[in-house]
Design a protein around this motif. Structure first.
Motif, PDB file in Angstrom:
ATOM      1  N   ARG A 168      16.321 -26.666 -23.904  1.00 10.67           N
ATOM      2  CA  ARG A 168      16.277 -25.276 -24.334  1.00 10.67           C
ATOM      3  C   ARG A 168      15.632 -24.414 -23.249  1.00 10.67           C
ATOM      4  O   ARG A 168      14.875 -24.916 -22.410  1.00 10.67           O
ATOM      5  CB  ARG A 168      15.518 -25.125 -25.648  1.00 10.67           C
ATOM      6  CG  ARG A 168      14.039 -25.415 -25.570  1.00 10.67           C
ATOM      7  CD  ARG A 168      13.303 -24.955 -26.830  1.00 10.67           C
ATOM      8  NE  ARG A 168      13.326 -23.517 -26.957  1.00 10.67           N
ATOM      9  CZ  ARG A 168      13.818 -22.857 -28.008  1.00 10.67           C
ATOM     10  NH1 ARG A 168      14.315 -23.522 -29.026  1.00 10.67           N
ATOM     11  NH2 ARG A 168      13.805 -21.534 -28.051  1.00 10.67           N
ATOM     12  N   SER A 169      15.935 -23.142 -23.287  1.00 12.21           N
ATOM     13  CA  SER A 169      15.374 -22.210 -22.317  1.00 12.21           C
ATOM     14  C   SER A 169      13.962 -21.826 -22.737  1.00 12.21           C
ATOM     15  O   SER A 169      13.721 -21.447 -23.872  1.00 12.21           O
ATOM     16  CB  SER A 169      16.244 -20.955 -22.223  1.00 12.21           C
ATOM     17  OG  SER A 169      15.693 -20.025 -21.325  1.00 12.21           O
ATOM     18  N   ASP A 176      16.523 -19.471 -15.573  1.00 11.15           N
ATOM     19  CA  ASP A 176      17.166 -20.722 -15.953  1.00 11.15           C
ATOM     20  C   ASP A 176      18.640 -20.707 -15.568  1.00 11.15           C
ATOM     21  O   ASP A 176      19.290 -19.655 -15.570  1.00 11.15           O
ATOM     22  CB  ASP A 176      17.084 -20.933 -17.469  1.00 11.15           C
ATOM     23  CG  ASP A 176      15.697 -21.310 -17.933  1.00 11.15           C
ATOM     24  OD1 ASP A 176      15.016 -22.054 -17.214  1.00 11.15           O
ATOM     25  OD2 ASP A 176      15.296 -20.858 -19.025  1.00 11.15           O
ATOM     26  N   LEU A 178      21.961 -21.604 -17.221  1.00 13.31           N
ATOM     27  CA  LEU A 178      22.354 -21.746 -18.618  1.00 13.31           C
ATOM     28  C   LEU A 178      23.711 -22.420 -18.740  1.00 13.31           C
ATOM     29  O   LEU A 178      24.605 -22.202 -17.933  1.00 13.31           O
ATOM     30  CB  LEU A 178      22.391 -20.372 -19.289  1.00 13.31           C
ATOM     31  CG  LEU A 178      21.052 -19.601 -19.279  1.00 13.31           C
ATOM     32  CD1 LEU A 178      21.242 -18.218 -19.897  1.00 13.31           C
ATOM     33  CD2 LEU A 178      19.971 -20.379 -20.012  1.00 13.31           C
ATOM     34  N   PHE A 188      23.202 -21.729 -26.076  1.00 16.16           N
ATOM     35  CA  PHE A 188      23.190 -22.204 -24.699  1.00 16.16           C
ATOM     36  C   PHE A 188      22.098 -23.251 -24.496  1.00 16.16           C
ATOM     37  O   PHE A 188      21.013 -23.165 -25.081  1.00 16.16           O
ATOM     38  CB  PHE A 188      22.928 -21.039 -23.728  1.00 16.16           C
ATOM     39  CG  PHE A 188      24.028 -20.029 -23.679  1.00 16.16           C
ATOM     40  CD1 PHE A 188      24.963 -20.035 -22.651  1.00 16.16           C
ATOM     41  CD2 PHE A 188      24.154 -19.058 -24.674  1.00 16.16           C
ATOM     42  CE1 PHE A 188      25.987 -19.115 -22.604  1.00 16.16           C
ATOM     43  CE2 PHE A 188      25.174 -18.123 -24.634  1.00 16.16           C
ATOM     44  CZ  PHE A 188      26.098 -18.149 -23.602  1.00 16.16           C
ATOM     45  N   TYR A 189      22.422 -24.226 -23.668  1.00 16.04           N
ATOM     46  CA  TYR A 189      21.396 -25.105 -23.125  1.00 16.04           C
ATOM     47  C   TYR A 189      20.854 -24.458 -21.845  1.00 16.04           C
ATOM     48  O   TYR A 189      21.474 -23.578 -21.268  1.00 16.04           O
ATOM     49  CB  TYR A 189      21.973 -26.467 -22.743  1.00 16.04           C
ATOM     50  CG  TYR A 189      22.581 -27.248 -23.868  1.00 16.04           C
ATOM     51  CD1 TYR A 189      21.775 -27.930 -24.788  1.00 16.04           C
ATOM     52  CD2 TYR A 189      23.962 -27.350 -24.000  1.00 16.04           C
ATOM     53  CE1 TYR A 189      22.343 -28.673 -25.817  1.00 16.04           C
ATOM     54  CE2 TYR A 189      24.539 -28.094 -25.020  1.00 16.04           C
ATOM     55  CZ  TYR A 189      23.713 -28.757 -25.930  1.00 16.04           C
ATOM     56  OH  TYR A 189      24.278 -29.488 -26.927  1.00 16.04           O
ATOM     57  N   ALA A 190      19.707 -24.940 -21.403  1.00 15.21           N
ATOM     58  CA  ALA A 190      19.190 -24.584 -20.082  1.00 15.21           C
ATOM     59  C   ALA A 190      18.969 -25.864 -19.297  1.00 15.21           C
ATOM     60  O   ALA A 190      18.558 -26.888 -19.864  1.00 15.21           O
ATOM     61  CB  ALA A 190      17.880 -23.814 -20.195  1.00 15.21           C
TER      62      ALA A 190
END
Length: 601
Positions: A168-169, A176, A178, A188-190
């Protein structure tokens, strides 16, 4: 396909039938006899093709550099007087009996022995650039470094554990990278800037000694020692203090330098506070090979009439400092003007100076446009404090602390390089007692100097809320020849302190739970005192191999614009892929991307 490697053939193999394979390093035709230097990953050996082996001789006529060959023959001693001491195999040669061309090579875009190939071309043809002996040595040393690190930590009961790449961010200083989630539309993932919170969770989980050669990602402006993706040695330990981890890391580096480049580190590594570093060198990563130091003049200038010095001397958050440069009176006006322009990029409004012809004569023994503004008392104090000698040059900085430190610190580095006054060898040091936070006047907020999980010193905890600027952290950086190779800290293991620091950083209770809830929950469940450190693998290898850019110790790096000329990445993706991710590219952004791509190509 082969019985021996090229570089492994020695006098002990003379008389043996050998079969080798590799790339043609060079080809030479000497009066009807063809000599080929054949290269593989182990080294180079000379191959001799005589006219009597007609088929081989015919093939040898077509061979060019970087052709891939397989050769069979007999190893013999070179004729007396033809030995090549520059080669490990320089006393022997392979007399060819059979030979085949495994693959031909086009004319290369640059020769492997060229030293001035421009970097974009090198990166576009990286698979060729990596054949160069320098690049081979760099990456092999990198391999050896990582192998030794793992061995050292394994012997001391560390456990290597991987942490997620898709996470996660969280606010950690840089932007980050993304990654949109197809299965969770709009989320979104980071990519991790570091495994910071995961390694703390691992220690809280009972893995008291964790490490990882971690891949990290930061979307920030690039330079010679930065890449968008990089590797770091990541370490976390339970039930330790600063001294424990600093001593362990010193032992690691002593072993690495001894085994990799046969260099002994000093028995005692200097430990300097952040405040002392800034006062003496203008930077928290000073190069101790450089003998130049800043001299504090603020207290001596408070009653001076010269406003350029008097105002910052009297103002809070400002300083007046000098930098004496021995035997620098030979600097020309053009050089001084260039230095003035150089420090301007750090906010300096100018670069005052004094040339010292004869300090015993006072004002009469000096040259400078500012002398007419200074009293005799101030001039004498400057000469005394700087310990000026005939032939010296004294430069001045008078402004905000940051401006003076940044400009004179950078000038110190520049002069050290250009005047050739750096000592040889290696000068490591630890820097400790950093401020826990720094104030951003523009944003009117406090920011963590390292990261928000760094613990304050116990004696500073009572100052957190009302004297935040005076709080010192339990952080430590290892600096080597002016390069910060790694840093770490003791962490906040008590939730009350961690929450208080979050609040000082302007993070609301709701945001705390949303962004850091899993860490806070772990701190509630019996978190031990713990701390860690991380080292930049790329920077360490660059230092060990004498490279000025970490791009030369990474197999497939990006340019300063985070672009890969080899694969043409980043690239546009199809409309179908965008639809799967529920994403849309704005026309203006797409046009800009195409323009940048065309420029890069």
């Amino acid at each position: 396909m082969r019985t021996h490697q090229c570089g492994a053939l020695t006098q002990a193999n003379v008389g043996e039938s050998v079969r080798i394979a590799g790339w043609v390093n060079t080809r030479r035709d000497h009066g009807g006899v063809v000599f080929i230097d054949l290269r593989d990953s182990s080294g180079v050996v000379q191959v001799v093709v005589n006219p009597e082996t007609e088929e081989c001789f015919r093939l040898a006529a077509d061979v060019r550099s970087e052709f891939v060959l397989q050769v069979s023959g007999t190893l013999q001693l070179r004729p007396e007087g033809t030995e090549n001491p520059a080669l490990a195999t320089g006393e022997v040669e392979v007399v060819v009996q059979s030979m085949s061309i495994l693959n031909k090579a086009l004319a290369l875009p640059f020769r492997l022995d060229e030293d001035d190939v421009n970097e974009p071309l090198r990166l576009k043809y990286r698979f060729i650039d990596l054949r160069r002996s320098r690049m081979q040595r760099n990456l092999r040393l990198r391999h050896s470094l990582v192998r030794l690190i793992r061995s050292f930590l394994d012997e001391r009961n560390f456990t290597e554990i991987e942490t997620p790449i898709l996470t996660r961010s969280t606010p950690e200083g840089a932007r980050d990278y993304l990654v949109p989630s197809r299965s969770n539309t709009g989320s979104f993932y980071a990519l991790p800037q570091s495994p910071q919170m995961f390694k703390q969770l691992l220690v809280i989980s009972g893995f008291e000694r964790y490490y990882q050669i971690a891949r990290c990602f930061r979307d920030e402006d690039l330079r010679a020692d930065r890449q968008p993706e990089f590797s770091q040695l990541d370490i976390e330990m339970a039930f330790i203090n600063e001294t424990d981890i600093m001593q362990l890391m010193e032992d690691l580096f002593r072993q690495l330098f001894q085994e990799l480049i046969d260099v002994r580190w000093p028995a005692q590594i200097p430990v300097l506070t952040y405040a002392e570093c800034m006062r003496r060198f203008g930077t928290d990563r000073p190069d101790l090979r450089n003998p130049l130091e800043l001299v504090e003049l603020s207290d001596a200038m408070v009653n001076e009439k010269f406003n350029v010095f008097k105002k910052p001397a009297r103002a809070a958050g400002c300083r007046v400092a000098a930098l004496r440069v021995p035997d620098a009176i030979r600097l020309t006006r053009l050089q001084i003007d260039n230095y003035t322009k150089y420090v301007s990029q750090f906010g300096a409004k100018g670069l005052a100076y004094i040339k010292v012809n004869d300090p015993s004569l006072g004002r009469e023994g000096l040259q400078s446009p500012i002398l007419k503004f200074l009293s005799d008392e101030s001039i004498n104090e400057i000469i005394h404090r700087c310990r000026a000698n005939s032939g010296d040059m004294i430069f001045f900085g008078a402004d905000l602390d940051k401006v003076v430190n940044d400009s004179l610190g950078a000038l110190r580095d520049q002069l050290g390089q250009e005047l050739g006054i750096l000592e040889t060898g290696w000068k490591p040091l630890w820097v400790i007692d950093f401020p826990l936070m720094e104030y951003d006047a523009k944003e009117r907020r406090w920011n963590s100097l390292h990261h928000p999980f760094t613990a304050p010193k116990a004696e500073s905890i009572h100052q957190l809320e009302h004297e935040t600027q005076n709080v010192r952290s339990r952080a430590y950086d290892l600096v080597l020849n002016g390069v910060e190779v790694g840093g770490g800290s003791i962490r906040n293991h008590q939730i009350e302190i961690q929450r208080k620091i979050f609040r000082l950083l302007g993070i609301s209770e709701e945001s705390m739970e949303m962004q850091f809830g899993f860490l806070l929950e772990a701190l509630r469940c019996g978190a031990p005192p713990h701390g860690g450190i991380a080292f930049g693998i790329d920077r360490i290898v660059a230092l060990l191999t004498g490279q000025t850019s970490i791009r030369d110790v990474i197999a497939f790096p990006k340019t300063h614009r985070a672009y890969c000329p080899l694969t043409d990445a980043p690239n546009e993706i199809s409309l179908e892929q965008l639809n799967e991710l529920a994403l849309r590219i704005r026309p203006s952004a797409q046009t800009k991307s195409k323009t940048q791509g065309a420029t890069r190509r």
